[in-house]
Every structure is written in C-alpha cells, then in structure tokens.
Design a protein around this motif. Structure first.
Motif, PDB file in Angstrom:
ATOM      1  N   PHE A 459      36.296  48.037  49.887  1.00 35.37           N
ATOM      2  CA  PHE A 459      35.679  46.715  49.804  1.00 35.37           C
ATOM      3  C   PHE A 459      34.679  46.524  50.930  1.00 35.37           C
ATOM      4  CE2 PHE A 459      35.400  42.155  50.466  1.00 35.37           C
ATOM      5  CZ  PHE A 459      35.321  41.659  49.169  1.00 35.37           C
ATOM      6  N   ALA A 460      35.051  46.949  52.127  1.00 33.47           N
ATOM      7  CA  ALA A 460      34.151  46.784  53.273  1.00 33.47           C
ATOM      8  C   ALA A 460      32.887  47.614  53.109  1.00 33.47           C
ATOM      9  CB  ALA A 460      34.886  47.169  54.554  1.00 33.47           C
ATOM     10  N   GLN A 468      31.770  38.631  51.704  1.00 32.09           N
ATOM     11  CA  GLN A 468      33.155  38.736  51.239  1.00 32.09           C
ATOM     12  C   GLN A 468      33.286  38.611  49.718  1.00 32.09           C
ATOM     13  OE1 GLN A 468      35.608  39.631  53.444  1.00 32.09           O
ATOM     14  NE2 GLN A 468      33.824  39.806  54.786  1.00 32.09           N
ATOM     15  N   ARG A 469      32.216  38.905  49.000  1.00 30.32           N
ATOM     16  CA  ARG A 469      32.253  38.939  47.544  1.00 30.32           C
ATOM     17  C   ARG A 469      31.393  40.120  47.083  1.00 30.32           C
ATOM     18  NH1 ARG A 469      34.685  34.248  45.845  1.00 30.32           N
ATOM     19  NH2 ARG A 469      34.422  34.833  43.662  1.00 30.32           N
ATOM     20  N   LEU A 470      31.822  40.757  46.006  1.00 31.13           N
ATOM     21  CA  LEU A 470      31.103  41.925  45.499  1.00 31.13           C
ATOM     22  C   LEU A 470      30.463  41.580  44.163  1.00 31.13           C
ATOM     23  CD1 LEU A 470      33.610  44.854  46.216  1.00 31.13           C
ATOM     24  CD2 LEU A 470      31.775  43.969  47.665  1.00 31.13           C
ATOM     25  N   SER A 471      29.168  41.782  44.103  1.00 29.14           N
ATOM     26  CA  SER A 471      28.458  41.589  42.851  1.00 29.14           C
ATOM     27  C   SER A 471      28.586  42.847  41.994  1.00 29.14           C
ATOM     28  CB  SER A 471      26.983  41.286  43.131  1.00 29.14           C
ATOM     29  OG  SER A 471      26.372  42.412  43.755  1.00 29.14           O
ATOM     30  N   PHE A 518      41.328  43.873  30.714  1.00 30.96           N
ATOM     31  CA  PHE A 518      40.126  44.443  31.296  1.00 30.96           C
ATOM     32  C   PHE A 518      38.903  43.534  31.131  1.00 30.96           C
ATOM     33  CE2 PHE A 518      42.981  47.868  30.103  1.00 30.96           C
ATOM     34  CZ  PHE A 518      43.143  48.487  31.325  1.00 30.96           C
ATOM     35  N   SER A 519      38.903  42.700  30.110  1.00 31.51           N
ATOM     36  CA  SER A 519      37.767  41.793  29.933  1.00 31.51           C
ATOM     37  C   SER A 519      37.687  40.776  31.067  1.00 31.51           C
ATOM     38  CB  SER A 519      37.871  41.080  28.581  1.00 31.51           C
ATOM     39  OG  SER A 519      39.073  40.349  28.503  1.00 31.51           O
ATOM     40  N   LYS A 520      38.819  40.471  31.693  1.00 34.70           N
ATOM     41  CA  LYS A 520      38.792  39.492  32.779  1.00 34.70           C
ATOM     42  C   LYS A 520      37.947  39.988  33.944  1.00 34.70           C
ATOM     43  CE  LYS A 520      43.085  41.309  34.766  1.00 34.70           C
ATOM     44  NZ  LYS A 520      44.510  41.035  35.005  1.00 34.70           N
ATOM     45  N   HIS A 521      37.884  41.314  34.144  1.00 36.31           N
ATOM     46  CA  HIS A 521      37.078  41.843  35.238  1.00 36.31           C
ATOM     47  C   HIS A 521      35.584  41.628  34.982  1.00 36.31           C
ATOM     48  CE1 HIS A 521      40.660  43.510  36.968  1.00 36.31           C
ATOM     49  NE2 HIS A 521      40.886  44.303  35.935  1.00 36.31           N
ATOM     50  N   ILE A 522      35.197  41.670  33.724  1.00 34.63           N
ATOM     51  CA  ILE A 522      33.798  41.402  33.386  1.00 34.63           C
ATOM     52  C   ILE A 522      33.455  39.950  33.714  1.00 34.63           C
ATOM     53  CG2 ILE A 522      32.113  41.357  31.513  1.00 34.63           C
ATOM     54  CD1 ILE A 522      32.955  44.144  32.340  1.00 34.63           C
ATOM     55  N   GLU A 526      30.750  38.208  36.971  1.00 34.79           N
ATOM     56  CA  GLU A 526      29.650  37.269  36.819  1.00 34.79           C
ATOM     57  C   GLU A 526      29.541  36.349  38.037  1.00 34.79           C
ATOM     58  OE1 GLU A 526      27.468  37.485  34.490  1.00 34.79           O
ATOM     59  OE2 GLU A 526      28.558  39.149  33.563  1.00 34.79           O
ATOM     60  N   ARG A 527      30.669  36.029  38.647  1.00 35.39           N
ATOM     61  CA  ARG A 527      30.649  35.152  39.823  1.00 35.39           C
ATOM     62  C   ARG A 527      30.892  35.923  41.116  1.00 35.39           C
ATOM     63  NH1 ARG A 527      35.619  34.090  37.213  1.00 35.39           N
ATOM     64  NH2 ARG A 527      37.458  34.555  38.495  1.00 35.39           N
ATOM     65  N   GLY A 528      31.224  37.225  40.999  1.00 33.47           N
ATOM     66  CA  GLY A 528      31.474  38.046  42.174  1.00 33.47           C
ATOM     67  C   GLY A 528      32.960  38.233  42.419  1.00 33.47           C
ATOM     68  N   LEU A 529      33.347  39.433  42.811  1.00 38.30           N
ATOM     69  CA  LEU A 529      34.749  39.743  43.063  1.00 38.30           C
ATOM     70  C   LEU A 529      35.114  39.451  44.512  1.00 38.30           C
ATOM     71  CD1 LEU A 529      35.190  43.224  41.289  1.00 38.30           C
ATOM     72  CD2 LEU A 529      35.767  40.974  40.394  1.00 38.30           C
ATOM     73  N   ASN A 530      36.183  38.671  44.710  1.00 37.93           N
ATOM     74  CA  ASN A 530      36.730  38.575  46.057  1.00 37.93           C
ATOM     75  C   ASN A 530      37.687  39.749  46.273  1.00 37.93           C
ATOM     76  OD1 ASN A 530      39.214  37.924  44.834  1.00 37.93           O
ATOM     77  ND2 ASN A 530      38.782  35.724  44.953  1.00 37.93           N
ATOM     78  N   PHE A 531      38.319  39.812  47.436  1.00 36.34           N
ATOM     79  CA  PHE A 531      39.141  40.981  47.761  1.00 36.34           C
ATOM     80  C   PHE A 531      40.340  41.103  46.816  1.00 36.34           C
ATOM     81  CE2 PHE A 531      42.516  43.035  50.402  1.00 36.34           C
ATOM     82  CZ  PHE A 531      41.950  44.308  50.407  1.00 36.34           C
ATOM     83  N   GLU A 532      40.971  39.993  46.466  1.00 38.79           N
ATOM     84  CA  GLU A 532      42.132  40.043  45.580  1.00 38.79           C
ATOM     85  C   GLU A 532      41.729  40.499  44.178  1.00 38.79           C
ATOM     86  OE1 GLU A 532      45.234  39.810  46.463  1.00 38.79           O
ATOM     87  OE2 GLU A 532      44.569  39.496  48.545  1.00 38.79           O
ATOM     88  N   ASP A 533      40.586  39.999  43.692  1.00 32.45           N
ATOM     89  CA  ASP A 533      40.090  40.442  42.385  1.00 32.45           C
ATOM     90  C   ASP A 533      39.766  41.931  42.404  1.00 32.45           C
ATOM     91  OD1 ASP A 533      40.322  37.862  41.508  1.00 32.45           O
ATOM     92  OD2 ASP A 533      38.198  37.372  41.819  1.00 32.45           O
ATOM     93  N   PHE A 534      39.182  42.392  43.501  1.00 24.81           N
ATOM     94  CA  PHE A 534      38.814  43.794  43.641  1.00 24.81           C
ATOM     95  C   PHE A 534      40.065  44.678  43.628  1.00 24.81           C
ATOM     96  CE2 PHE A 534      37.741  47.449  46.438  1.00 24.81           C
ATOM     97  CZ  PHE A 534      36.756  48.020  45.648  1.00 24.81           C
ATOM     98  N   LYS A 535      41.108  44.248  44.316  1.00 25.97           N
ATOM     99  CA  LYS A 535      42.353  45.019  44.330  1.00 25.97           C
ATOM    100  C   LYS A 535      42.977  45.087  42.934  1.00 25.97           C
ATOM    101  CE  LYS A 535      44.922  43.185  47.514  1.00 25.97           C
ATOM    102  NZ  LYS A 535      46.097  43.066  48.417  1.00 25.97           N
TER     103      LYS A 535
END
Length: 678
Positions: A459-460, A468-471, A518-522, A526-535
């Motif tokens: 993530f880092a 702190q969000r990943l596009s 898996f569709s939830k990740h898409i 759209e709004r960017g993944l925070n660390f918990e979403d990324f994990k």
C-alpha cells in the motif's frame, strides 16, 4: 604342523558358516517385515559391518595359530570372536534389507512425460533403485499445442502422438487403466478399466453371469488395487463449462485427440453439406458459421487455423462457398490473449479484423441451445446463431484430484483450501501426505507467497501522492510492478484496467459463493481504496488465484524438476510417521518420504509464449528477463511465424514426431489440407 593348523582353521570357519543358516530365518523375517514397511538403503553399511566381524574372527584365529607355532598349543579357544551369524541377525534387525521403491506415475500428459523422459534410466532399470509404473487410460503422449492444427487438418493426428511405452526404455511398466480413487493412508490406488468382450465371454463361460454371481457381469468395468511407495500425480484437468446450460450437449471441445478428430470430421461434413443444391443461401451461411468461445491461445489459434483452411483450401476447391464462411470469436474480456502483452493483443485483434474474423469481446455466454448462443453484452441479451460451436475456455479440477483433496480436507481443511487443485510445497509434495504423494501440472497449486502479509508495504509503495487512498491507476501500476513476486497479479491488473473483474472472475475461476464478492472492488475503485479495502482485495485474490498458470510450460518444468530430484537422490518411504514440525498437521500415515537435506525447491522460469494468428504470422511474448530481447519483448509477424513452426517441430518428444510434423508442414504448403472425413 602349519598345514594341520590351517586345516583346523578351515574346519572352524566351516563350522561357523554352517551355524549361520540356523539364525537366518528369524533375521530374514524381521528384515522382510521392515522392508515391507518401506525401509531401504542399509545394505552397503550392513555388508561393511559383517565383513568386519569376519575379519575379527579370522584375526583371532590367526593370532591363536601364531601362538601355537611359537610354542604354545591348544589355543584354538582364541577364535571365540562374535559369530558372523549373530552379527548378521543383529544388523538386519537394526537395518531392513534393501528393496526397490515403487513409484507410480498417474497420467501421460506434459508433467508425467517430462518426468519419464528426464528420469535417469539407470534408476529404474534391472539394477535400479526404483520400480516404475505408469497408469493412464491414454497410452500415448499428446502434443496439445498443435491440436488446433490437427483439427483443421494442417498436421495429421498421429504426428503429434507418441506411445508412452517408447518412453519407458523397456524397463518400466505401463497399465492402461484409469485411477478412480487414492487412499493416502494405505498408499493404494483403485484403478478401473473398461471391460472388454473377451472378459465378458470368460465370465459367461465360468458361470459368473448366472445365479449368485450375476452382478459381476452387469458391471461395465473391472477394478484392481495398486499399492505404491511414492505417487506422482499428473492427471491434469478437465474442461470447465462453468455450469452454463447446454455447453456439454451442443459444443465441441479441444482438449484431446478425439476432440480434434471429431471437430475435423464436423468441419468436413458441414463444408460438404453446404455445397448441396437444395440449401437456400441462408441455410448455407448457417452451416458455415463457426463460433469459437474463448479468446485465449487455444481459441485464437483455432480461429486462425480455420481461417487458413477456408482461404487456402475451401477457396481453391469450393470457391463458391468461400464468401459464405463466417468465423466468430467470443470472449468475456474486452481484448484477446489476456495473459500476453497488451501490444500483442491489439495486434492480434487488428490482424483478425483484416482477415474478416468477427470479434465479440466483452461478451458473456449465458446459455447454449441447438444452433444458437444466448449472450450478454453491455447488459443486453443477444442471440448468436452458429453451425459449429467450439468451447475453448477454462479448465476444472480433475475428479481424481477433487477426491484426493476432499480426503485430505477432512483433517487439513485449513491447508487444502484451494479451488483449483491440491496444495503442494516447494518440492511439489502434496501437503498432508507426509511426502508420499507428489503432484504437478494443472492438478497442483504451488505454494504462493500471501500478498496479504505484505499489505502495508504494498500500500505504501502504491500511494505515490500520500493521500492514503489508491486510485485505479495506482493499483494497476503496483500490481504490474510486483507481478514477478506474485505472478497472478499480472492478469489481475489487466482485469482492473478493463473494469470486468467480476465477470472475468466468474468466467475464469468459477462463480463465487458470495454474490458480489469481486464486483464490490470495482465499485470501491471508483472512489479510491483505503487500506482496509486494499487488504480485502488482496485477501480475496490470495484465496482465489493460483500462483502458476495451467500451461504445458509449467508442467514440463515441474516434471524435469522431479526427475532430477529422483535421479540425484534416493527418494524412498521410511517406516513410521513423519516428525511433526511446529503446528504442521499430517494424516496418521505409517510411512513418510523425506526430501534430502539441501535439495533445492522448484522454481519456475517463464520462457515466453507463442501464439499463431494465421496467414503464417505469429506473436511471441518474451519475459522482461529474457537474455536476448534486444528486439523487444513483444515480437510479431511472418518471421515469428516461421520461428513458431520451427519451435513446435523441435519441441516434439521424439525424432519420429519431429520428422512427421515437419513433413506435414511441407505437405500442407505443397498439396493442401485433407478435407475428407478420413
């Protein structure tokens, strides 16, 4: 006096030798029992110790003889050294007699044949340490990369088949049977073979088909059990229909030589039938409508071979039908060859468009009926008519492997948790079997490093702007950067780029038991993944993806690795359960098969991928670490097509196959393909 003493010594030694057989039976029984438990390898040490006992006895006798010669008499008592008989019995009780280790190889595919070809013949010859047995319902090796060419008649079917007995050097044993179950605790295979007419006749003559034994004649198969010391499972995979209605009934497949033959016969029949005078133009076009489901290498090469067949042979022999032929490729993703470089994917799509091959990408098959596909594209359902449909996408777990996995899951559910095969360690030993079973090829899921364990570091590295969000672009760049460490991430990056992760996950790896997993990740991207979403994304991918693709290249390298391991070391079963290490769990087996200390683990090295795209053109996707990539990693064109033909010829398993494939290329260019059903 010296001569008399020598005679006394000889009589004494003969008496000792005569005493040996009396102690031998008990020792032999103990040795046989230990040998049956799987022990081996102690014979040289045993012989050394026994020879030492004989030397001590002889030295004692010679010492007594010397004392007698000097002046002392009657010193024969000095020969009372430990007797060889007692030494032999004691040593055999400690170390079992050596016997051959029985290795049973399941399958005759890429992994199994690579093992057989690379295994040192001396290890399983008359004086070898192994007893080698191959069990497979298919008595030949099939060179699967040329199945599309065989289906189109470019190469003959027998040219890409090599009898497995030719690979055993007259020393191994082959049983043409199908393994139906594996009992890892008893180390026993249950095998079945179709009952032949002679077997039925013999049963009738023996009276087994009447009265009490009538049920024996009703069975269509004969079964037998085959014990093993070490099992090497290379049964591969089966076609995956993903539970789509009608695929099994209305589609052709391309995984076996029978599939290629049936498809070639079908093509010949529809070509001939389309030329009959009573058909309307619409009926003729329907007959000549070929649909290939799957945009991977198999589907692309089949479409390319069909195009060449139409242009070169149908156009020459039946020119009035050429314009009515239509070839369509259907795939879930919105680009062909998802595992290849994107540049090569776009080149292939452009090449197909110029050749007149229709591409239906981003299209999911919902059902297959007689003569039509129901598909979903852009949220809308459509119908695609066809005359011949070929299903060339997806593989599923072999029933034998599924049964083994279910057996192991009863005690090792947290270890054998893969959806695509059985989990193996770094030496390809199936986890939970104490090393008695090795697995390779499509049936094996190699140990993969869990990306979730490195979630914070990943993530880092991806969060370049520090918000702190990943596009989506940041996630894709990170996945491509670490795909060498986590091979599955290369394809995952492509799925994220196209926004079809949910559809592709269902189409490639099976439908998830959790709707929207898996569709939830898409949606989150759209709004960017925070660390918990990324994990959570990494966790889902870790449980779903395999570390190595189910390709011939992977299976071949695994087979060579095992052959080297078994050639350089004596891999044998030892009595007693495997020593537990930490919290590792094993089945309560009576034996274990250790790997010698210092033996290197398997490491896959990707050498690149070819794909034929038609009109003598091909593409080549080379790894970035390839040493001779001065021309780049994505090669394409006519010269690559010539390289592809040379490579596929050289890679055949025997000189006979090489000569036959080469002659088939030349025959096709000079005289055309065989368009008959023969």
């Amino acid at each position: 006096m010296l001569r008399a003493s020598r005679r006394s010594l000889q009589r004494l030694l003969l008496q000792r030798a005569a005493a040996t057989p009396a102690a031998a039976p008990a020792a032999a029984q103990r040795a046989a029992a230990s040998s049956a438990a799987g022990g081996s390898g102690a014979a040289p040490e045993l012989a050394r110790r026994v020879n030492k006992q004989w030397a001590l006895a002889l030295a004692g006798c010679l010492g007594a003889l010397g004392a007698q010669l000097i002046g002392s008499g009657g010193a024969t008592a000095a020969c009372e050294a430990p007797t060889p008989a007692s030494a032999i019995a004691g040593e055999q009780a400690e170390a079992p007699a050596r016997r051959k280790t029985r290795i049973v190889v399941l399958g005759t595919g890429w992994g199994a044949v690579s093992f057989l070809k690379s295994l040192d013949p001396k290890t399983y010859g008359p004086d070898g340490r192994y007893e080698l047995i191959v069990v497979s319902p298919r008595s030949y090796f099939l060179y699967t990369p040329l199945l599309p060419s065989a289906a189109a008649g470019t190469v003959q079917e027998r040219s890409i088949m090599e009898p497995v007995r030719n690979l055993l050097n007259g020393s191994g044993t082959y049983f043409q049977a199908e393994a139906t179950t594996i009992d890892p605790e008893r180390r026993v295979l249950t095998c079945a073979v179709e009952k032949c007419a002679v077997c039925t006749t013999l049963e009738q003559e023996a009276g087994k088909c009447a009265g009490k034994g009538a049920t024996a004649c009703a069975a269509k198969q004969n079964t037998f059990e085959l014990p093993y010391d070490v099992l090497i499972c290379g049964v591969g995979s089966v076609n995956n229909t993903f539970g789509i209605k009608g695929v099994q009934d209305h589609c052709f497949f391309l995984k076996s030589i029978d599939d290629a033959h049936n498809l070639r016969v079908r093509i010949s029949r529809v070509i001939e039938h389309a030329g009959l005078p009573h058909l309307t133009p619409e009926e003729r076009r329907r007959h000549l409508n070929f649909v290939v489901v799957g945009g991977g290498p198999t589907g692309v090469e089949l479409a390319a071979e069909l195009h060449d067949f139409v242009q070169e042979d149908v156009g020459r022999l039946l020119p009035h039908l050429k314009s009515d032929v239509r070839i369509t490729v259907v795939d879930t993703m919105d680009h062909l060859l998802g595992a290849f470089d994107r540049q090569l994917s776009e080149y292939t799509a452009s090449h197909f468009s110029r050749a007149g091959i229709d591409l239906q990408l981003g299209t999911m098959v919902k059902s297959v009926d007689d003569g039509k596909l129901t598909v979903s594209k852009g949220g809308q359902e459509e119908t695609l008519p066809f005359g011949t449909c070929v299903w060339a996408t997806g593989v599923a777990m072999h029933p034998l492997v599924r049964g083994l996995k279910e057996t192991l899951q009863k005690q090792l559910a947290e270890v054998q948790n893969s959806r695509t095969g059985v989990v193996v360690d770094g030496h390809l030993r199936v986890k939970g079997t104490a090393g008695t079973i090795f697995c390779l090829g499509d049936a094996a899921v190699t140990h993969q490093e869990k990306s979730l364990e490195q979630a914070a570091q990943l993530f880092a590295s991806a969060d370049k702007d520090g918000d702190q969000r990943l596009s989506r672009p940041e996630v894709c760049r990170m996945l491509k950067k670490v795909k060498r460490q986590y091979p599955q991430f290369g394809e995952l990056a492509a799925l994220l780029e196209e926004g079809v992760l949910d559809r592709a996950a269902k189409g490639l790896w099976g439908t998830s038991s959790k709707p929207g997993r898996f569709s939830k990740h898409i949606d989150r991207l759209e709004r960017g993944l925070n660390f918990e979403d990324f994990k959570e994304l990494l966790g889902d991918m870790d449980t779903l993806m395999r570390s190595l693709p189910p390709t011939a290249q992977v299976a071949s390298q695994e087979g060579k690795f095992l052959a080297q391991l078994f050639s350089e070391h004596h891999i044998a079963a030892y009595p007693g359960p495997a020593p537990r290490q930490g919290a590792a769990q094993e089945l309560p087996l009576a034996v274990w098969v250790p790997v010698p200390e210092g033996a290197q683990a398997f490491h896959y090295r990707h050498m690149g991928s070819f794909a034929y795209v038609g009109v003598d053109h091909a593409i080549l996707d080379l790894p970035t670490t390839f040493p001779f990539n001065i021309l780049g990693n994505a090669l394409k064109g006519w010269l690559v097509g010539l390289t592809w033909r040379s490579f596929e010829t050289w890679r055949q398993v025997s000189l006979r196959n090489r000569l036959q494939v080469q002659s088939d290329w030349i025959r096709t260019k000079l005289f055309g393909r065989n368009i008959t059903e023969a």
